[in-house]
Design a protein around this motif. Structure first.
Motif, PDB file in Angstrom:
ATOM      1  N   ASN A  59     -65.402  -4.463 -70.268  1.00  0.00           N
ATOM      2  CA  ASN A  59     -64.048  -4.958 -70.385  1.00  0.00           C
ATOM      3  C   ASN A  59     -64.109  -6.176 -71.296  1.00  0.00           C
ATOM      4  OD1 ASN A  59     -61.864  -6.929 -69.700  1.00  0.00           O
ATOM      5  ND2 ASN A  59     -61.159  -5.196 -68.475  1.00  0.00           N
ATOM      6  N   LEU A  60     -63.614  -6.014 -72.509  1.00  0.00           N
ATOM      7  CA  LEU A  60     -63.683  -7.098 -73.496  1.00  0.00           C
ATOM      8  C   LEU A  60     -62.850  -8.304 -73.080  1.00  0.00           C
ATOM      9  CD1 LEU A  60     -63.471  -5.085 -76.842  1.00  0.00           C
ATOM     10  CD2 LEU A  60     -65.505  -5.969 -75.688  1.00  0.00           C
ATOM     11  N   MET A  61     -61.719  -8.053 -72.412  1.00  0.00           N
ATOM     12  CA  MET A  61     -60.836  -9.162 -72.016  1.00  0.00           C
ATOM     13  C   MET A  61     -61.533 -10.132 -71.060  1.00  0.00           C
ATOM     14  SD  MET A  61     -58.066  -8.732 -73.726  1.00  0.00           S
ATOM     15  CE  MET A  61     -56.966  -9.849 -72.913  1.00  0.00           C
ATOM     16  N   LYS A  62     -62.415  -9.611 -70.217  1.00  0.00           N
ATOM     17  CA  LYS A  62     -63.129 -10.436 -69.239  1.00  0.00           C
ATOM     18  C   LYS A  62     -64.597 -10.627 -69.584  1.00  0.00           C
ATOM     19  CE  LYS A  62     -59.784 -11.096 -66.310  1.00  0.00           C
ATOM     20  NZ  LYS A  62     -59.297 -12.427 -65.963  1.00  0.00           N
ATOM     21  N   SER A  63     -65.046 -10.062 -70.710  1.00  0.00           N
ATOM     22  CA  SER A  63     -66.451 -10.137 -71.119  1.00  0.00           C
ATOM     23  C   SER A  63     -67.382  -9.630 -70.017  1.00  0.00           C
ATOM     24  CB  SER A  63     -66.824 -11.567 -71.518  1.00  0.00           C
ATOM     25  OG  SER A  63     -66.117 -11.947 -72.670  1.00  0.00           O
ATOM     26  N   ALA A  64     -66.960  -8.538 -69.377  1.00  0.00           N
ATOM     27  CA  ALA A  64     -67.722  -7.946 -68.278  1.00  0.00           C
ATOM     28  C   ALA A  64     -68.353  -6.639 -68.729  1.00  0.00           C
ATOM     29  CB  ALA A  64     -66.799  -7.706 -67.091  1.00  0.00           C
ATOM     30  N   TYR A  65     -69.555  -6.357 -68.228  1.00  0.00           N
ATOM     31  CA  TYR A  65     -70.327  -5.199 -68.680  1.00  0.00           C
ATOM     32  C   TYR A  65     -71.042  -4.564 -67.491  1.00  0.00           C
ATOM     33  CZ  TYR A  65     -72.849  -2.632 -72.343  1.00  0.00           C
ATOM     34  OH  TYR A  65     -73.330  -1.664 -73.202  1.00  0.00           O
ATOM     35  N   LEU A  66     -70.966  -3.241 -67.385  1.00  0.00           N
ATOM     36  CA  LEU A  66     -71.682  -2.490 -66.355  1.00  0.00           C
ATOM     37  C   LEU A  66     -72.604  -1.479 -67.013  1.00  0.00           C
ATOM     38  CD1 LEU A  66     -68.815  -1.593 -63.849  1.00  0.00           C
ATOM     39  CD2 LEU A  66     -70.605  -3.315 -63.555  1.00  0.00           C
ATOM     40  N   ILE A  67     -73.796  -1.341 -66.492  1.00  0.00           N
ATOM     41  CA  ILE A  67     -74.745  -0.326 -66.906  1.00  0.00           C
ATOM     42  C   ILE A  67     -75.001   0.497 -65.647  1.00  0.00           C
ATOM     43  CG2 ILE A  67     -77.001   0.154 -67.925  1.00  0.00           C
ATOM     44  CD1 ILE A  67     -75.945  -3.337 -68.112  1.00  0.00           C
ATOM     45  N   ILE A  68     -74.433   1.706 -65.610  1.00  0.00           N
ATOM     46  CA  ILE A  68     -74.483   2.530 -64.404  1.00  0.00           C
ATOM     47  C   ILE A  68     -75.461   3.682 -64.611  1.00  0.00           C
ATOM     48  CG2 ILE A  68     -73.129   3.884 -62.761  1.00  0.00           C
ATOM     49  CD1 ILE A  68     -72.187   1.005 -62.984  1.00  0.00           C
ATOM     50  N   CYS A  69     -76.353   3.839 -63.669  1.00  0.00           N
ATOM     51  CA  CYS A  69     -77.336   4.919 -63.690  1.00  0.00           C
ATOM     52  C   CYS A  69     -76.609   6.265 -63.568  1.00  0.00           C
ATOM     53  CB  CYS A  69     -78.308   4.735 -62.539  1.00  0.00           C
ATOM     54  SG  CYS A  69     -79.459   6.083 -62.328  1.00  0.00           S
ATOM     55  N   LYS A  70     -76.836   7.153 -64.520  1.00  0.00           N
ATOM     56  CA  LYS A  70     -76.164   8.455 -64.504  1.00  0.00           C
ATOM     57  C   LYS A  70     -76.546   9.280 -63.278  1.00  0.00           C
ATOM     58  CE  LYS A  70     -75.007   9.029 -69.326  1.00  0.00           C
ATOM     59  NZ  LYS A  70     -75.123   9.861 -70.537  1.00  0.00           N
ATOM     60  N   GLN A  71     -77.784   9.159 -62.819  1.00  0.00           N
ATOM     61  CA  GLN A  71     -78.192   9.877 -61.607  1.00  0.00           C
ATOM     62  C   GLN A  71     -77.373   9.405 -60.412  1.00  0.00           C
ATOM     63  OE1 GLN A  71     -80.313  12.550 -61.230  1.00  0.00           O
ATOM     64  NE2 GLN A  71     -79.390  12.548 -59.217  1.00  0.00           N
ATOM     65  N   GLN A  72     -77.128   8.120 -60.340  1.00  0.00           N
ATOM     66  CA  GLN A  72     -76.324   7.566 -59.250  1.00  0.00           C
ATOM     67  C   GLN A  72     -74.891   8.096 -59.323  1.00  0.00           C
ATOM     68  OE1 GLN A  72     -77.216   6.413 -56.608  1.00  0.00           O
ATOM     69  NE2 GLN A  72     -76.141   4.608 -55.938  1.00  0.00           N
TER      70      GLN A  72
END
Length: 92
Positions: A59-72
């Motif tokens: 989310n660019l507006m909040k400078s937030a980043y998630l890296i989610i495991c595809k297996q999960q």
């Protein structure tokens, strides 16, 4: 930064369902929109966590980043909606 990356890689190597996230905090006088920290950290995430094993959400507006495991995500298809978006609604 390198220490954080090393820890994340080590955790991902030991836990095949590990996911990560961060918020690139803004400096004094800087807006929350795509902060300098966010730009730097997100480049590292894209380099060290490939899109074959991880989904990248941000989310660019909040400078937030998630890296989610595809297996999960396969095991818990509503993880993002029920987990992250409930806690952090700005990932809509």
């Amino acid at each position: 930064m390198y220490t954080n990356m090393a820890i994340m890689k080590e955790v991902a190597g030991k836990d095949d369902k590990a996911s990560f996230g961060f918020i690139g905090a803004n400096s004094i006088g800087e807006s929350e929109l795509e902060t300098k920290r966010f730009r730097v950290y997100s480049r590292y995430m894209q380099t060290y966590f490939n899109s074959e094993e991880f989904e990248h959400h941000y989310n660019l507006m909040k400078s937030a980043y998630l890296i989610i495991c595809k297996q999960q995500l396969k095991d818990n298809p509503n993880l993002i909606v029920d987990g992250f978006k409930e806690l952090y609604p700005y990932f809509d």
